[in-house]
Design a protein around this motif. Structure first.
Motif, short mmCIF file in Angstrom:
data_model
loop_
_atom_site.label_atom_id
_atom_site.label_comp_id
_atom_site.label_asym_id
_atom_site.label_seq_id
_atom_site.Cartn_x
_atom_site.Cartn_y
_atom_site.Cartn_z
N GLU A 1 0.82 -1.07 0.06
CA GLU A 1 -0.09 -0.23 -0.07
C GLU A 1 0.95 1.34 -0.07
N ALA A 2 0.28 2.28 -0.68
CA ALA A 2 1.05 3.55 -0.62
C ALA A 2 0.90 4.26 0.63
N THR A 3 1.78 4.03 1.57
CA THR A 3 1.82 4.55 2.93
C THR A 3 2.77 5.61 3.02
N ALA A 4 2.72 6.23 4.25
CA ALA A 4 3.89 7.30 4.36
C ALA A 4 5.29 6.74 4.23
N LEU A 5 5.43 5.60 4.82
CA LEU A 5 6.77 4.90 5.00
C LEU A 5 7.18 4.72 3.58
N SER A 6 6.32 3.99 2.85
CA SER A 6 6.72 3.70 1.67
C SER A 6 7.41 5.03 0.46
N ALA A 7 6.29 5.98 0.80
CA ALA A 7 6.57 7.33 0.20
C ALA A 7 8.15 7.68 0.71
N LEU A 8 8.47 7.64 1.95
CA LEU A 8 9.69 8.02 2.45
C LEU A 8 10.68 7.34 1.86
N ARG A 9 10.70 6.08 1.82
CA ARG A 9 11.61 5.11 1.29
C ARG A 9 11.98 5.35 -0.38
N SER A 10 10.73 6.13 -0.92
CA SER A 10 11.03 6.27 -2.23
C SER A 10 11.79 7.54 -2.35
N ARG A 11 11.66 8.45 -1.43
CA ARG A 11 12.29 9.95 -1.57
C ARG A 11 13.65 9.61 -1.13
N ILE A 12 14.00 8.80 0.12
CA ILE A 12 15.14 8.71 0.32
C ILE A 12 16.17 7.94 -0.79
N HIS A 13 15.44 7.05 -1.50
CA HIS A 13 16.18 6.30 -2.56
C HIS A 13 16.69 7.25 -3.55
N GLN A 14 15.71 8.22 -3.91
CA GLN A 14 15.97 9.25 -4.90
C GLN A 14 17.29 10.04 -4.42
N VAL A 15 17.27 10.49 -3.18
CA VAL A 15 18.43 11.10 -2.56
C VAL A 15 19.66 10.36 -2.77
N ALA A 16 19.66 9.18 -2.53
CA ALA A 16 20.85 8.22 -2.37
C ALA A 16 21.42 7.93 -3.62
N ALA A 17 20.62 7.78 -4.77
CA ALA A 17 20.82 7.89 -6.18
C ALA A 17 21.74 9.03 -6.72
N ARG A 18 21.36 10.25 -6.07
CA ARG A 18 21.96 11.47 -6.72
C ARG A 18 23.24 11.47 -5.82
N LEU A 19 23.48 11.10 -4.63
CA LEU A 19 24.62 11.20 -4.35
C LEU A 19 25.87 10.79 -4.68
N ASP A 20 25.91 9.93 -5.81
CA ASP A 20 26.95 9.41 -6.54
C ASP A 20 27.38 10.62 -7.36
N ASP A 21 26.67 11.74 -7.45
CA ASP A 21 27.36 12.94 -8.21
C ASP A 21 27.97 14.01 -7.05
N THR A 22 28.29 13.51 -5.80
CA THR A 22 28.84 14.56 -5.16
C THR A 22 30.03 15.09 -5.50
N LEU A 23 30.87 14.13 -5.91
CA LEU A 23 32.29 14.47 -6.61
C LEU A 23 32.37 15.10 -7.78
N ALA A 24 31.23 14.86 -8.47
CA ALA A 24 31.47 15.07 -9.77
C ALA A 24 31.77 16.48 -10.22
N ALA A 25 31.60 17.54 -10.00
CA ALA A 25 32.04 18.94 -10.10
C ALA A 25 33.56 19.04 -9.45
#
Length: 297
Positions: free
Chosen positions: A102-126
């Motif tokens: 089900e689309a709970t607040a926890l699952s939404a939170l997991r999705s948002r954290i995953h999106q942030v984590a995916a972008r952390l690979d770019d931290t040193l890019a520039a």
């Protein structure tokens, strides 16, 4: 300004970092790309130019500003980025579905954290080796060190001050903007002012930078956008692509996670380079913390 970071950096990271400061017509191109990357990869340079309402040469210039030889190389990079994201998203969706149907607040939170984590690979890019070395040299050799951060970047500045203090590096920090300017103006040659600004456009921070440089101090900026007022005025700039996709999103859905991660690791690197002195300072800090703890219930 063109891309000077890692050649492996994703197109989206380059757009987020450079986009807000590009010429108006080039900005139209990168905004069109960011808006619908799946569609753009099917476009020729002329197709994209027509869609963005600019000339074909502007598309080529925009690609070159992002660090590519031309538009074909940008298209290839976009295809690679989309393929990687597709594989990552499929894996994440599987995990979320297994945990919570089900689309709970926890699952939404997991999705948002995953999106942030995916972008952390770019931290040193520039980042450039010169900028990192310049930052560490300032920690090691500056007579005085002042950290300036305002608004939502304020906690970053305080965290850096506390970490440096624990590492044995004397550092100054003031929350009041006028106190910041006064302290900055009195730094003088041989000292360094480190400024944080995610947006790169904080007026109080810019004023403190100007005061520090008037007094002859070096200014090091840590920010998310390469084409910003703070980068333009800094002696050394560490640019960390924002977690969000655009300058607008950075202001509305502000995240300082990447900047925080960078400064934490830089301080650890500073301690390592300090040798016995750095280890002794950290041991002293741990001794204080140990005395402050209790096992009583």
């Amino acid at each position: 300004m063109t891309w000077t970071g890692s050649s492996d950096a994703r197109p989206s990271a380059r757009i987020a970092t450079l986009g807000p400061g590009l010429q108006k017509t080039e900005r139209k191109v990168v905004e069109a790309i960011a808006a619908d990357r799946e569609r753009v990869v099917e476009f020729t340079a002329q197709d994209l130019a027509t869609w963005a309402g600019v000339g074909r040469t502007t598309v080529i210039r925009a690609a070159q500003s992002l660090g590519y030889e031309g538009y074909p190389q940008l298209r290839v990079a976009l295809v690679q980025e989309l393929a990687l994201e597709s594989a990552t998203t499929s894996s994440a969706d599987t995990v979320v579905n297994e945990i919570d149907v089900e689309a709970t607040a926890l699952s939404a939170l997991r999705s948002r954290i995953h999106q942030v984590a995916a972008r952390l690979d770019d931290t040193l890019a520039a980042l450039t080796p010169q900028a990192v070395d310049g930052f560490l040299a300032a920690l090691e050799h500056s007579q005085r060190l002042l950290v300036v951060a305002n608004g939502l970047s304020g906690p970053l500045g305080l965290a850096l001050v506390m970490r440096l203090n624990a590492a044995g590096r004397s550092v100054e920090h003031f929350a009041d903007p006028f106190a910041q300017q006064i302290a900055a103006r009195q730094l003088g040659p041989g000292s360094t002012c480190i400024v944080f600004s995610g947006s790169g456009a904080s007026r109080p921070t810019l004023d403190a930078m100007a005061a520090a440089q008037e007094g002859g101090a070096q200014v090091i900026a840590i920010t998310s956008f390469a084409r910003s007022a703070i980068v333009a005025r800094a002696d050394v700039a560490l640019v960390v692509p924002p977690i969000n996709d655009s300058f607008h999103d950075e202001l509305i859905h502000t995240s300082r996670a990447a900047l925080m991660l960078l400064t934490e690791e830089l301080v650890d690197l500073y301690v390592s380079r300090s040798g016995a002195q750095g280890r002794a300072a950290r041991d002293a800090a741990l001794t204080v913390l140990a005395k402050a703890m209790t096992d009583e219930v």
